[in-house]
Design an enzyme around this catalytic site. Structure first.
Site, PDB file in Angstrom:
ATOM      1  N   THR A  13       0.830  -1.213   0.000  1.00 33.83           N
ATOM      2  CA  THR A  13       0.000   0.000   0.000  1.00 33.83           C
ATOM      3  C   THR A  13       0.863   1.262   0.000  1.00 33.83           C
ATOM      4  O   THR A  13       0.746   2.117  -0.886  1.00 33.83           O
ATOM      5  CB  THR A  13      -0.917   0.002   1.245  1.00 33.83           C
ATOM      6  OG1 THR A  13      -1.706  -1.181   1.232  1.00 33.83           O
ATOM      7  CG2 THR A  13      -1.823   1.228   1.265  1.00 33.83           C
ATOM      8  N   VAL A  14       1.755   1.386   0.978  1.00 35.31           N
ATOM      9  CA  VAL A  14       2.532   2.629   1.116  1.00 35.31           C
ATOM     10  C   VAL A  14       3.664   2.679   0.086  1.00 35.31           C
ATOM     11  O   VAL A  14       3.944   3.736  -0.496  1.00 35.31           O
ATOM     12  CB  VAL A  14       3.080   2.779   2.557  1.00 35.31           C
ATOM     13  CG1 VAL A  14       3.772   4.121   2.717  1.00 35.31           C
ATOM     14  CG2 VAL A  14       1.950   2.655   3.575  1.00 35.31           C
ATOM     15  N   VAL A 132       3.463   8.204  12.240  1.00 33.13           N
ATOM     16  CA  VAL A 132       2.395   8.695  13.135  1.00 33.13           C
ATOM     17  C   VAL A 132       1.376   9.496  12.344  1.00 33.13           C
ATOM     18  O   VAL A 132       1.729  10.461  11.660  1.00 33.13           O
ATOM     19  CB  VAL A 132       2.981   9.573  14.266  1.00 33.13           C
ATOM     20  CG1 VAL A 132       1.856  10.085  15.170  1.00 33.13           C
ATOM     21  CG2 VAL A 132       3.991   8.790  15.087  1.00 33.13           C
ATOM     22  N   GLY A 134      -0.388   8.983   9.640  1.00 32.15           N
ATOM     23  CA  GLY A 134      -0.388   8.948   8.172  1.00 32.15           C
ATOM     24  C   GLY A 134       0.175  10.199   7.542  1.00 32.15           C
ATOM     25  O   GLY A 134       1.357  10.513   7.673  1.00 32.15           O
ATOM     26  N   GLY A 187      -6.636  -0.980   2.465  1.00 29.35           N
ATOM     27  CA  GLY A 187      -5.198  -0.839   2.772  1.00 29.35           C
ATOM     28  C   GLY A 187      -4.922  -0.037   4.024  1.00 29.35           C
ATOM     29  O   GLY A 187      -3.786   0.344   4.274  1.00 29.35           O
ATOM     30  N   GLU A 190      -3.350  -2.760   9.651  1.00 27.39           N
ATOM     31  CA  GLU A 190      -2.041  -3.390   9.774  1.00 27.39           C
ATOM     32  C   GLU A 190      -2.114  -4.834   9.271  1.00 27.39           C
ATOM     33  O   GLU A 190      -3.198  -5.421   9.175  1.00 27.39           O
ATOM     34  CB  GLU A 190      -1.606  -3.393  11.246  1.00 27.39           C
ATOM     35  CG  GLU A 190      -1.355  -2.015  11.814  1.00 27.39           C
ATOM     36  CD  GLU A 190      -0.331  -1.241  11.008  1.00 27.39           C
ATOM     37  OE1 GLU A 190       0.820  -1.669  10.942  1.00 27.39           O
ATOM     38  OE2 GLU A 190      -0.695  -0.197  10.436  1.00 27.39           O
ATOM     39  N   ASP A 201      -1.327  -0.423  17.793  1.00 29.16           N
ATOM     40  CA  ASP A 201      -0.801   0.528  16.795  1.00 29.16           C
ATOM     41  C   ASP A 201      -0.856   1.961  17.354  1.00 29.16           C
ATOM     42  O   ASP A 201       0.120   2.710  17.247  1.00 29.16           O
ATOM     43  CB  ASP A 201      -1.626   0.410  15.505  1.00 29.16           C
ATOM     44  CG  ASP A 201      -1.185   1.400  14.453  1.00 29.16           C
ATOM     45  OD1 ASP A 201      -0.110   1.201  13.866  1.00 29.16           O
ATOM     46  OD2 ASP A 201      -1.911   2.392  14.227  1.00 29.16           O
ATOM     47  N   LYS A 205       2.269   4.682  18.190  1.00 33.56           N
ATOM     48  CA  LYS A 205       2.323   6.081  17.736  1.00 33.56           C
ATOM     49  C   LYS A 205       2.390   7.044  18.926  1.00 33.56           C
ATOM     50  O   LYS A 205       3.124   8.034  18.899  1.00 33.56           O
ATOM     51  CB  LYS A 205       1.095   6.383  16.872  1.00 33.56           C
ATOM     52  CG  LYS A 205       1.103   5.613  15.553  1.00 33.56           C
ATOM     53  CD  LYS A 205      -0.266   5.640  14.899  1.00 33.56           C
ATOM     54  CE  LYS A 205      -0.270   4.946  13.561  1.00 33.56           C
ATOM     55  NZ  LYS A 205      -1.611   4.662  13.050  1.00 33.56           N
ATOM     56  N   GLY A 302      -3.696   5.047   4.418  1.00 34.09           N
ATOM     57  CA  GLY A 302      -3.973   4.992   2.981  1.00 34.09           C
ATOM     58  C   GLY A 302      -2.717   5.262   2.176  1.00 34.09           C
ATOM     59  O   GLY A 302      -1.757   5.855   2.676  1.00 34.09           O
TER      60      GLY A 302
HETATM   61  P1  NDP Z   1       1.684  -3.939   2.849  1.00 33.80           P
HETATM   62  O1  NDP Z   1       1.443  -5.260   3.484  1.00 33.80           O
HETATM   63  O2  NDP Z   1       0.690  -3.405   1.914  1.00 33.80           O
HETATM   64  O3  NDP Z   1       3.098  -3.985   2.084  1.00 33.80           O
HETATM   65  C1  NDP Z   1       4.216  -4.655   2.579  1.00 33.80           C
HETATM   66  C2  NDP Z   1       5.201  -4.844   1.434  1.00 33.80           C
HETATM   67  O4  NDP Z   1       6.382  -5.450   1.928  1.00 33.80           O
HETATM   68  C3  NDP Z   1       4.677  -5.757   0.322  1.00 33.80           C
HETATM   69  O5  NDP Z   1       5.046  -5.261  -0.933  1.00 33.80           O
HETATM   70  C4  NDP Z   1       5.362  -7.090   0.588  1.00 33.80           C
HETATM   71  O6  NDP Z   1       5.555  -7.867  -0.576  1.00 33.80           O
HETATM   72  C5  NDP Z   1       6.695  -6.602   1.132  1.00 33.80           C
HETATM   73  N1  NDP Z   1       7.333  -7.594   1.979  1.00 33.80           N
HETATM   74  C6  NDP Z   1       6.861  -8.114   3.124  1.00 33.80           C
HETATM   75  N2  NDP Z   1       7.737  -9.031   3.602  1.00 33.80           N
HETATM   76  C7  NDP Z   1       8.753  -9.075   2.719  1.00 33.80           C
HETATM   77  C8  NDP Z   1       9.942  -9.845   2.635  1.00 33.80           C
HETATM   78  N3  NDP Z   1      10.255 -10.770   3.536  1.00 33.80           N
HETATM   79  N4  NDP Z   1      10.771  -9.640   1.579  1.00 33.80           N
HETATM   80  C9  NDP Z   1      10.460  -8.720   0.641  1.00 33.80           C
HETATM   81  N5  NDP Z   1       9.350  -7.959   0.674  1.00 33.80           N
HETATM   82  C10 NDP Z   1       8.511  -8.147   1.696  1.00 33.80           C
HETATM   83  O7  NDP Z   1       1.970  -2.925   4.040  1.00 33.80           O
HETATM   84  P2  NDP Z   1       1.689  -1.353   4.064  1.00 33.80           P
HETATM   85  O8  NDP Z   1       2.219  -0.726   2.851  1.00 33.80           O
HETATM   86  O9  NDP Z   1       0.288  -1.120   4.453  1.00 33.80           O
HETATM   87  O10 NDP Z   1       2.554  -0.926   5.337  1.00 33.80           O
HETATM   88  C11 NDP Z   1       3.958  -0.793   5.265  1.00 33.80           C
HETATM   89  C12 NDP Z   1       4.444  -0.082   6.522  1.00 33.80           C
HETATM   90  O11 NDP Z   1       3.848   1.212   6.585  1.00 33.80           O
HETATM   91  C13 NDP Z   1       4.050  -0.770   7.833  1.00 33.80           C
HETATM   92  O12 NDP Z   1       5.069  -0.574   8.774  1.00 33.80           O
HETATM   93  C14 NDP Z   1       2.782  -0.022   8.264  1.00 33.80           C
HETATM   94  O13 NDP Z   1       2.577  -0.069   9.648  1.00 33.80           O
HETATM   95  C15 NDP Z   1       3.144   1.374   7.812  1.00 33.80           C
HETATM   96  N6  NDP Z   1       2.022   2.263   7.572  1.00 33.80           N
HETATM   97  C16 NDP Z   1       0.971   1.870   6.809  1.00 33.80           C
HETATM   98  C17 NDP Z   1      -0.049   2.733   6.513  1.00 33.80           C
HETATM   99  C18 NDP Z   1      -1.215   2.340   5.667  1.00 33.80           C
HETATM  100  O14 NDP Z   1      -2.146   3.159   5.500  1.00 33.80           O
HETATM  101  N7  NDP Z   1      -1.239   1.133   5.102  1.00 33.80           N
HETATM  102  C19 NDP Z   1      -0.034   4.111   7.026  1.00 33.80           C
HETATM  103  C20 NDP Z   1       1.128   4.447   7.821  1.00 33.80           C
HETATM  104  C21 NDP Z   1       2.106   3.544   8.073  1.00 33.80           C
HETATM  105  P3  NDP Z   1       4.300  -8.413  -1.436  1.00 33.80           P
HETATM  106  O15 NDP Z   1       3.667  -7.192  -2.063  1.00 33.80           O
HETATM  107  O16 NDP Z   1       4.875  -9.320  -2.453  1.00 33.80           O
HETATM  108  O17 NDP Z   1       3.387  -9.069  -0.453  1.00 33.80           O
HETATM  109  N1  HSE Z   2      -3.186   0.752  10.402  1.00 30.25           N
HETATM  110  C1  HSE Z   2      -2.863   2.115  10.603  1.00 30.25           C
HETATM  111  C2  HSE Z   2      -4.114   2.907  10.852  1.00 30.25           C
HETATM  112  C3  HSE Z   2      -2.138   2.659   9.408  1.00 30.25           C
HETATM  113  O1  HSE Z   2      -5.194   2.413  10.531  1.00 30.25           O
HETATM  114  O2  HSE Z   2      -4.041   4.012  11.386  1.00 30.25           O
HETATM  115  C4  HSE Z   2      -1.642   4.077   9.596  1.00 30.25           C
HETATM  116  O3  HSE Z   2      -0.625   4.121  10.533  1.00 30.25           O
END
Ligand code: NDP
Ligand code: HSE
Length: 437
Positions: A13-14, A132, A134, A187, A190, A201, A205, A302
């Site tokens: 997602t991110v 923290v 987003g 998306g 967590e 979570d 933060k 997001g």
């Molecule tokens: P996702 O699960 O969408 O993405 C994780 C990515 O990491 C995927 O592309 C996955 O691969 C890759 N990945 C996981 N394990 C491995 C590995 N062993 N080797 C290589 N690649 C790997 O997570 P998010 O994008 O939602 O979140 C990422 C971070 O951002 C987290 O720490 C989350 O807490 C934080 N965050 C998320 C927010 C949100 O709105 N989603 C907002 C703020 C922070 P593959 O695609 O092939 O599965």
């Molecule tokens: N899972 C977290 C939330 C992502 O819903 O706030 C952003 O940090």
């Protein structure tokens, strides 16, 4: 000047949002940063998975170490999540003399002290604005914009998934599980959504915010966390009758005895702006001694809102690539040698007002027993409503709002109330904050 070369850990997602924003706004970003920013290599578990964004020009690998060790990469962006592989890769990047940008609040809350010490030693930056709230630049606001203040307290809705669930349940009467599934599909949630709904979570933060606000080391293990899973529709509607909204709040407060660090559902007067922050939006209210109350609002989760913060961090890193490490903004806002050892208060010592709901036998004298227990404990009642018994029921719901009292005194009083034969089941307790300036 050559663009700064970035290695991306994670294309979810991110990660996807970050690639899209960097490509779409490349010119604007270069005008701001002074140099272009180019993702040259990225990792995912499955590099053949179709992605909804353009990965052309990026070398894809399933080996995270290949990203960190890529000779051209100057900045590693960690968007994998979790605290094992992410920690290993971040430390490898730092030890390799590379700057790091991460959105990973679990990683910073649990391992931040060690990560920042290593970064300090190596003279590299670790930036974590996206960790923290987003897209809201609240870390920058507290760390830099409020640097002249003594921060007295802060309170925030800092989990988008939880706020989205509470809002949909209240406004549309939807089921918890159904809304959570939608938050996952969008998306927001967590990888393990219990982190969202059990307050973990938000605890991560809040731990980060408290360190930046008060100049204390990160201490997630001392943060009190309670989630949203036990909030019922009845409590939401009784709270509204009394003029309150129930929000999942992180509260950090500096007191003479120590720092309160707590995450839990909270009644807030409905007239407060923060009580009207709905859906995936987040808001953080920060009270400084000089500025007074300030409020920061925006999307809490997001793809692109979070990417907005990741890219801002990248721009910051590019701008100070050549600056003397000693003159950069410190990771935790205060100089590393100036962090205070102020204690984090145990939850029994925190003081707050309370909403109590109990099921009482529908007969004379019961309420007098309850109010006597509260009075003996020094707990005064601010408001009370007694509902009509349901058809055929022998108990009635009684709802009370109390004045501020310590959690320990309230626990003792609740235990005595629950022991009364005229009281059925457990007393529901939700903490209440007026958030008055
Ligand atoms: P996702 O699960 O969408 O993405 C994780 C990515 O990491 C995927 O592309 C996955 O691969 C890759 N990945 C996981 N394990 C491995 C590995 N062993 N080797 C290589 N690649 C790997 O997570 P998010 O994008 O939602 O979140 C990422 C971070 O951002 C987290 O720490 C989350 O807490 C934080 N965050 C998320 C927010 C949100 O709105 N989603 C907002 C703020 C922070 P593959 O695609 O092939 O599965
Ligand atoms: N899972 C977290 C939330 C992502 O819903 O706030 C952003 O940090």
């Amino acid at each position: 000047m050559n663009p700064v070369k970035v290695g991306l850990l994670g294309l979810g997602t991110v990660g996807g949002g970050t690639v899209s924003v960097l490509k779409r706004n490349a010119q604007e970003i270069q005008r701001r940063a002074g140099r272009g920013i180019e993702v040259v290599i990225a990792t995912a578990r499955d590099i053949n998975k179709p992605r909804s964004f353009d990965t052309s020009g990026i070398e894809l690998t399933s080996d995270p170490a290949a990203v960190v060790n890529h000779p051209d990469v100057e900045v590693v962006v960690e968007l994998i999540g979790g605290t094992d592989l992410a920690f290993e890769m971040v430390m490898a990047a730092i030890n390799g003399g590379k700057h790091v940008v991460t959105a990973n609040k679990a990683l910073i809350a649990k391992h931040g002290n060690e990560i920042f010490a290593a970064a300090q030693q190596k003279g590299v930056m670790v930036a974590f604005e996206a960790a923290v709230a987003g897209g809201i630049p609240v870390i920058k606001a507290i760390r830099e914009g409020l640097a002249g203040n003594q921060i007295q307290w802060l309170a925030g809705i800092i989990n988008g998934t939880g706020n989205f669930i509470l809002t949909e349940m209240r406004d549309k009467g939807r089921d918890f599980a159904d809304v959570l599934a939608e938050a996952q599909a969008l998306g927001y949630a967590e990888a393990d959504p219990t982190f969202d709904v059990e307050g973990i979570d938000a605890g991560h933060k809040l731990t980060i915010l408290a360190s930046i606000a008060f100049g204390i080391p990160l201490q997630f293990d001392k943060c009190f966390t309670e989630g949203i899973t036990k909030i019922t529709r009845e409590d939401v509607s009784y709270a509204e009758e009394l003029g309150y909204r129930i929000k999942h709040l992180g509260v950090a407060r500096r007191t003479a005895e120590g720092v309160e660090l707590r995450v839990h559902p909270t009644l807030i007067p409905e007239r407060r702006l923060i009580a009207n922050v709905d859906g995936v939006m987040n808001a953080v209210l920060v009270k400084g001694d000089a500025v007074g109350p300030t409020l920061y609002y925006g999307a809490g989760a997001g793809a692109e809102p979070t990417a907005s913060a990741v890219v801002a961090d990248l721009v910051d890193v590019v701008r100070v690539l050549t600056a003397d490490p000693e003159n950069r903004v410190p990771h935790l806002a205060f100089q590393p040698g100036a962090l205070a050892d102020t204690q984090i208060l145990p939850v029994d010592a925190i003081k707050t007002a309370y909403y109590l709901r109990l099921e009482a036998a529908d007969k004379a004298g019961v309420l007098a027993d309850v109010t006597r227990i509260l009075a003996d404990a020094g707990i005064s009642i601010e408001a009370m409503i007694q509902k009509e018994p349901a058809e055929g029921a022998t108990t009635v719901p009684v709802i009370m709002l109390t004045h501020r009292i310590s959690e320990g005194q309230m626990n003792a009083a609740i235990a005595k109330i629950e022991a009364l034969v005229s009281i059925t089941g457990k007393v529901t307790r939700i903490r209440l904050e007026t958030l008055a300036a």
